[in-house]
Design a protein around this motif. Structure first.
Motif, PDB file in Angstrom:
ATOM      1  N   PRO A   1      -1.468   1.556  -4.890  1.00  0.00           N
ATOM      2  CA  PRO A   1      -0.969   2.568  -5.836  1.00  0.00           C
ATOM      3  C   PRO A   1      -1.768   2.586  -7.133  1.00  0.00           C
ATOM      4  O   PRO A   1      -2.390   1.597  -7.518  1.00  0.00           O
ATOM      5  CB  PRO A   1       0.479   2.123  -6.093  1.00  0.00           C
ATOM      6  N   LEU A   2      -1.742   3.737  -7.798  1.00  0.00           N
ATOM      7  CA  LEU A   2      -2.229   3.841  -9.168  1.00  0.00           C
ATOM      8  C   LEU A   2      -1.051   3.669 -10.114  1.00  0.00           C
ATOM      9  O   LEU A   2       0.036   4.175  -9.847  1.00  0.00           O
ATOM     10  CB  LEU A   2      -2.869   5.208  -9.418  1.00  0.00           C
ATOM     11  N   ARG A   3      -1.266   2.990 -11.211  1.00  0.00           N
ATOM     12  CA  ARG A   3      -0.229   2.805 -12.219  1.00  0.00           C
ATOM     13  C   ARG A   3      -0.658   3.455 -13.525  1.00  0.00           C
ATOM     14  O   ARG A   3      -1.853   3.570 -13.807  1.00  0.00           O
ATOM     15  CB  ARG A   3       0.033   1.314 -12.470  1.00  0.00           C
ATOM     16  N   CYS A   4       0.315   3.854 -14.331  1.00  0.00           N
ATOM     17  CA  CYS A   4       0.001   4.278 -15.688  1.00  0.00           C
ATOM     18  C   CYS A   4      -0.557   3.092 -16.467  1.00  0.00           C
ATOM     19  O   CYS A   4      -0.129   1.954 -16.290  1.00  0.00           O
ATOM     20  CB  CYS A   4       1.254   4.801 -16.397  1.00  0.00           C
ATOM     21  N   LYS A   5      -1.505   3.361 -17.345  1.00  0.00           N
ATOM     22  CA  LYS A   5      -2.000   2.327 -18.240  1.00  0.00           C
ATOM     23  C   LYS A   5      -1.003   2.153 -19.381  1.00  0.00           C
ATOM     24  O   LYS A   5      -0.477   3.131 -19.901  1.00  0.00           O
ATOM     25  CB  LYS A   5      -3.368   2.708 -18.805  1.00  0.00           C
ATOM     26  N   ARG A   6      -0.761   0.908 -19.751  1.00  0.00           N
ATOM     27  CA  ARG A   6       0.153   0.642 -20.859  1.00  0.00           C
ATOM     28  C   ARG A   6      -0.522   1.006 -22.172  1.00  0.00           C
ATOM     29  O   ARG A   6      -1.587   0.490 -22.502  1.00  0.00           O
ATOM     30  CB  ARG A   6       0.573  -0.825 -20.876  1.00  0.00           C
ATOM     31  N   LEU A   7       0.100   1.919 -22.906  1.00  0.00           N
ATOM     32  CA  LEU A   7      -0.451   2.334 -24.193  1.00  0.00           C
ATOM     33  C   LEU A   7      -0.543   1.151 -25.142  1.00  0.00           C
ATOM     34  O   LEU A   7      -1.501   1.029 -25.914  1.00  0.00           O
ATOM     35  CB  LEU A   7       0.445   3.424 -24.787  1.00  0.00           C
TER      36      LEU A   7
ATOM     37  N   LEU B   1       5.087  16.882 -12.542  1.00  0.00           N
ATOM     38  CA  LEU B   1       4.145  15.951 -13.159  1.00  0.00           C
ATOM     39  C   LEU B   1       2.734  16.213 -12.648  1.00  0.00           C
ATOM     40  O   LEU B   1       1.771  16.236 -13.427  1.00  0.00           O
ATOM     41  CB  LEU B   1       4.561  14.505 -12.879  1.00  0.00           C
ATOM     42  N   GLY B   2       2.594  16.417 -11.347  1.00  0.00           N
ATOM     43  CA  GLY B   2       1.271  16.700 -10.801  1.00  0.00           C
ATOM     44  C   GLY B   2       0.673  17.973 -11.375  1.00  0.00           C
ATOM     45  O   GLY B   2      -0.513  18.021 -11.733  1.00  0.00           O
ATOM     46  N   ALA B   3       1.488  19.032 -11.469  1.00  0.00           N
ATOM     47  CA  ALA B   3       1.001  20.293 -12.029  1.00  0.00           C
ATOM     48  C   ALA B   3       0.617  20.139 -13.496  1.00  0.00           C
ATOM     49  O   ALA B   3      -0.372  20.721 -13.965  1.00  0.00           O
ATOM     50  CB  ALA B   3       2.057  21.381 -11.861  1.00  0.00           C
ATOM     51  N   LEU B   4       1.392  19.356 -14.246  1.00  0.00           N
ATOM     52  CA  LEU B   4       1.074  19.096 -15.649  1.00  0.00           C
ATOM     53  C   LEU B   4      -0.274  18.378 -15.785  1.00  0.00           C
ATOM     54  O   LEU B   4      -1.093  18.723 -16.641  1.00  0.00           O
ATOM     55  CB  LEU B   4       2.174  18.260 -16.291  1.00  0.00           C
ATOM     56  N   LEU B   5      -0.500  17.373 -14.944  1.00  0.00           N
ATOM     57  CA  LEU B   5      -1.766  16.643 -15.002  1.00  0.00           C
ATOM     58  C   LEU B   5      -2.937  17.546 -14.627  1.00  0.00           C
ATOM     59  O   LEU B   5      -4.021  17.465 -15.223  1.00  0.00           O
ATOM     60  CB  LEU B   5      -1.715  15.432 -14.068  1.00  0.00           C
TER      61      LEU B   5
ATOM     62  N   THR C   1       2.665  12.087  -3.939  1.00  0.00           N
ATOM     63  CA  THR C   1       3.084  13.478  -4.131  1.00  0.00           C
ATOM     64  C   THR C   1       2.555  14.024  -5.450  1.00  0.00           C
ATOM     65  O   THR C   1       2.133  15.179  -5.529  1.00  0.00           O
ATOM     66  CB  THR C   1       4.620  13.583  -4.095  1.00  0.00           C
ATOM     67  N   VAL C   2       2.562  13.209  -6.495  1.00  0.00           N
ATOM     68  CA  VAL C   2       2.004  13.626  -7.784  1.00  0.00           C
ATOM     69  C   VAL C   2       0.511  13.904  -7.640  1.00  0.00           C
ATOM     70  O   VAL C   2      -0.008  14.903  -8.148  1.00  0.00           O
ATOM     71  CB  VAL C   2       2.252  12.556  -8.864  1.00  0.00           C
ATOM     72  N   SER C   3      -0.204  13.032  -6.923  1.00  0.00           N
ATOM     73  CA  SER C   3      -1.641  13.226  -6.745  1.00  0.00           C
ATOM     74  C   SER C   3      -1.932  14.519  -6.001  1.00  0.00           C
ATOM     75  O   SER C   3      -2.834  15.276  -6.362  1.00  0.00           O
ATOM     76  CB  SER C   3      -2.246  12.032  -5.994  1.00  0.00           C
ATOM     77  N   LYS C   4      -1.142  14.807  -4.954  1.00  0.00           N
ATOM     78  CA  LYS C   4      -1.339  16.047  -4.200  1.00  0.00           C
ATOM     79  C   LYS C   4      -1.050  17.256  -5.079  1.00  0.00           C
ATOM     80  O   LYS C   4      -1.805  18.238  -5.076  1.00  0.00           O
ATOM     81  CB  LYS C   4      -0.413  16.050  -2.979  1.00  0.00           C
ATOM     82  N   ALA C   5       0.048  17.214  -5.853  1.00  0.00           N
ATOM     83  CA  ALA C   5       0.396  18.338  -6.720  1.00  0.00           C
ATOM     84  C   ALA C   5      -0.623  18.530  -7.835  1.00  0.00           C
ATOM     85  O   ALA C   5      -0.768  19.640  -8.362  1.00  0.00           O
ATOM     86  CB  ALA C   5       1.789  18.132  -7.311  1.00  0.00           C
ATOM     87  N   SER C   6      -1.332  17.469  -8.198  1.00  0.00           N
ATOM     88  CA  SER C   6      -2.355  17.576  -9.242  1.00  0.00           C
ATOM     89  C   SER C   6      -3.699  18.012  -8.680  1.00  0.00           C
ATOM     90  O   SER C   6      -4.679  18.099  -9.438  1.00  0.00           O
ATOM     91  CB  SER C   6      -2.523  16.224  -9.958  1.00  0.00           C
ATOM     92  N   ALA C   7      -3.754  18.272  -7.367  1.00  0.00           N
ATOM     93  CA  ALA C   7      -5.015  18.610  -6.683  1.00  0.00           C
ATOM     94  C   ALA C   7      -6.042  17.494  -6.862  1.00  0.00           C
ATOM     95  O   ALA C   7      -7.247  17.737  -6.940  1.00  0.00           O
ATOM     96  CB  ALA C   7      -5.569  19.939  -7.177  1.00  0.00           C
ATOM     97  N   GLY C   8      -5.540  16.257  -6.953  1.00  0.00           N
ATOM     98  CA  GLY C   8      -6.418  15.104  -7.079  1.00  0.00           C
ATOM     99  C   GLY C   8      -6.802  14.750  -8.500  1.00  0.00           C
ATOM    100  O   GLY C   8      -7.497  13.752  -8.718  1.00  0.00           O
TER     101      GLY C   8
ATOM    102  N   SER D   1       0.833  -1.206   0.000  1.00  0.00           N
ATOM    103  CA  SER D   1       0.000   0.000   0.000  1.00  0.00           C
ATOM    104  C   SER D   1       0.865   1.251   0.000  1.00  0.00           C
ATOM    105  O   SER D   1       2.067   1.193   0.221  1.00  0.00           O
ATOM    106  CB  SER D   1      -0.922   0.013   1.222  1.00  0.00           C
ATOM    107  N   GLU D   2       0.234   2.390  -0.236  1.00  0.00           N
ATOM    108  CA  GLU D   2       0.887   3.686  -0.117  1.00  0.00           C
ATOM    109  C   GLU D   2      -0.049   4.630   0.629  1.00  0.00           C
ATOM    110  O   GLU D   2      -1.238   4.330   0.821  1.00  0.00           O
ATOM    111  CB  GLU D   2       1.258   4.250  -1.484  1.00  0.00           C
ATOM    112  N   MET D   3       0.476   5.780   1.054  1.00  0.00           N
ATOM    113  CA  MET D   3      -0.311   6.699   1.859  1.00  0.00           C
ATOM    114  C   MET D   3      -0.589   7.974   1.072  1.00  0.00           C
ATOM    115  O   MET D   3       0.298   8.783   0.833  1.00  0.00           O
ATOM    116  CB  MET D   3       0.431   7.030   3.158  1.00  0.00           C
ATOM    117  N   LEU D   4      -1.831   8.121   0.637  1.00  0.00           N
ATOM    118  CA  LEU D   4      -2.257   9.379   0.049  1.00  0.00           C
ATOM    119  C   LEU D   4      -2.394  10.428   1.142  1.00  0.00           C
ATOM    120  O   LEU D   4      -2.701  10.098   2.292  1.00  0.00           O
ATOM    121  CB  LEU D   4      -3.612   9.216  -0.636  1.00  0.00           C
ATOM    122  N   PHE D   5      -2.227  11.697   0.785  1.00  0.00           N
ATOM    123  CA  PHE D   5      -2.390  12.756   1.771  1.00  0.00           C
ATOM    124  C   PHE D   5      -2.970  13.989   1.094  1.00  0.00           C
ATOM    125  O   PHE D   5      -2.793  14.210  -0.103  1.00  0.00           O
ATOM    126  CB  PHE D   5      -1.056  13.094   2.444  1.00  0.00           C
ATOM    127  N   GLY D   6      -3.700  14.780   1.876  1.00  0.00           N
ATOM    128  CA  GLY D   6      -4.344  15.969   1.334  1.00  0.00           C
ATOM    129  C   GLY D   6      -5.823  15.739   1.090  1.00  0.00           C
ATOM    130  O   GLY D   6      -6.255  14.629   0.773  1.00  0.00           O
TER     131      GLY D   6
END
Length: 296
Positions: free
Chosen positions: A109-115, A147-151, A175-182, A33-38
């Motif tokens: 965790p969330l993973r990127c989908k394989r193109l 990356l989060g800001a880009l998303l 950290t990416v999820s937090k920077a992306s504001a979810g 598992s991982e720990m989301l925050f925010g």
């Protein structure tokens, strides 16, 4: 007697000094598992069905955020997720000192989908509607905040797909999820092992592949235009390069043209460029505004 008293004091646990707190107990984590925050990442993760959720941690006595904390607790209960109210120091420990806003969520965790594994319906269904398409391709973006800001910008401005190079790129972390504001919790991100082959295939399908550059004088063999001069008249892929090095030469040569953002003044050496996420937001807005002007 004095020796016995001295030995008995050694065996006692140390007293906690006035004004000091005991270290919060460690929380047993689910393997993998991982720990989301925010607030935004945790709330959106609770309302979506993209992760397995294990436990929601809320700050004791939420203060001005108490109604919000109650709403999060209701969301967790509806999903069957246990809720624990813990002191702020324990939240600090759970997310390793990040800005948690009084909320942490243990999840898979969330993973990127394989193109390469995506079906035609996942990647090309929009073309049948005849509307303008815009994909954002990220080559070797390594900073999770970028990356989060880009998303976040891509989601807000209406980008249809985000594709990243799998090698030397930042994974989808809390950290990416937090920077992306979810935004990461609701927006699919694809990745590919062979970015160049992907771009060649899209060009063959009639897409326009457009690169980006901060110093036009560094580009050879590919025309460079002011981003305000770009005309969006076919499906387009905007390719964004690494924070320090920009696009690789191999990727540059696959672009039909390169976009540059003109500065508003003469620039001092060393500050001639924008942060990659800021530059991308400007470029995307410049392009997406054409969709709104055309009423599409």
């Amino acid at each position: 007697a004095a020796r016995e008293l001295w030995l008995s004091q050694l065996e006692r646990p140390p007293r906690v000094g006035r004004g000091l707190e005991r270290k919060p107990p460690c929380v047993a984590r689910t393997e993998g598992s991982e720990m989301l925050f925010g607030v935004a990442p945790c709330s959106l993760a609770l309302t979506q069905s993209r992760r397995d959720l294990f436990r929601l941690f809320l700050k004791q006595s939420g203060g001005s955020r108490r109604p919000l904390m109650g709403e999060l607790a209701l969301q967790a209960t509806a999903r069957g997720v246990p809720v624990s109210h813990v002191p702020p120091r324990q939240l600090d420990q759970l997310c390793r000192g990040q800005v948690h806003q009084g909320v942490c969520l243990e999840a898979t965790p969330l993973r990127c989908k394989r193109l390469e594994d995506a079906g035609a319906a996942d990647l090309g269904g929009e073309e049948r509607g005849g509307r303008q398409l815009l994909w954002l391709v990220l080559e070797r973006i390594q900073d999770p905040m970028n990356l989060g800001a880009l998303l976040r910008s891509a989601y807000f401005l209406g980008v249809d797909r985000v594709v990243t190079s799998r090698r030397d790129s930042c994974p989808l972390t809390p950290t990416v999820s937090k920077a992306s504001a979810g935004a990461m919790e609701v927006f699919d991100v694809y990745s590919t092992d062979d970015l160049q082959s992907f771009l060649k295939a899209k060009t063959a399908e009639g897409w326009e592949v457009v690169g980006t550059v901060s110093k036009p004088e560094d580009v050879e063999d590919v025309p460079v235009i002011n981003c305000l001069e770009f005309r969006w008249d076919k499906p387009v892929i905007i390719v964004i390069g690494n924070e320090g090095e920009g696009l690789s030469l191999e990727t540059q040569l696959l672009c039909q043209q390169m976009l540059a953002i003109p500065p508003g003044r003469a620039l001092h050496p060393g500050i001639e460029s924008l942060n990659v996420s800021v530059a991308t937001g400007i470029l995307l807005h410049s392009i997406c505004s054409q969709k709104r002007r055309h009423g599409d």
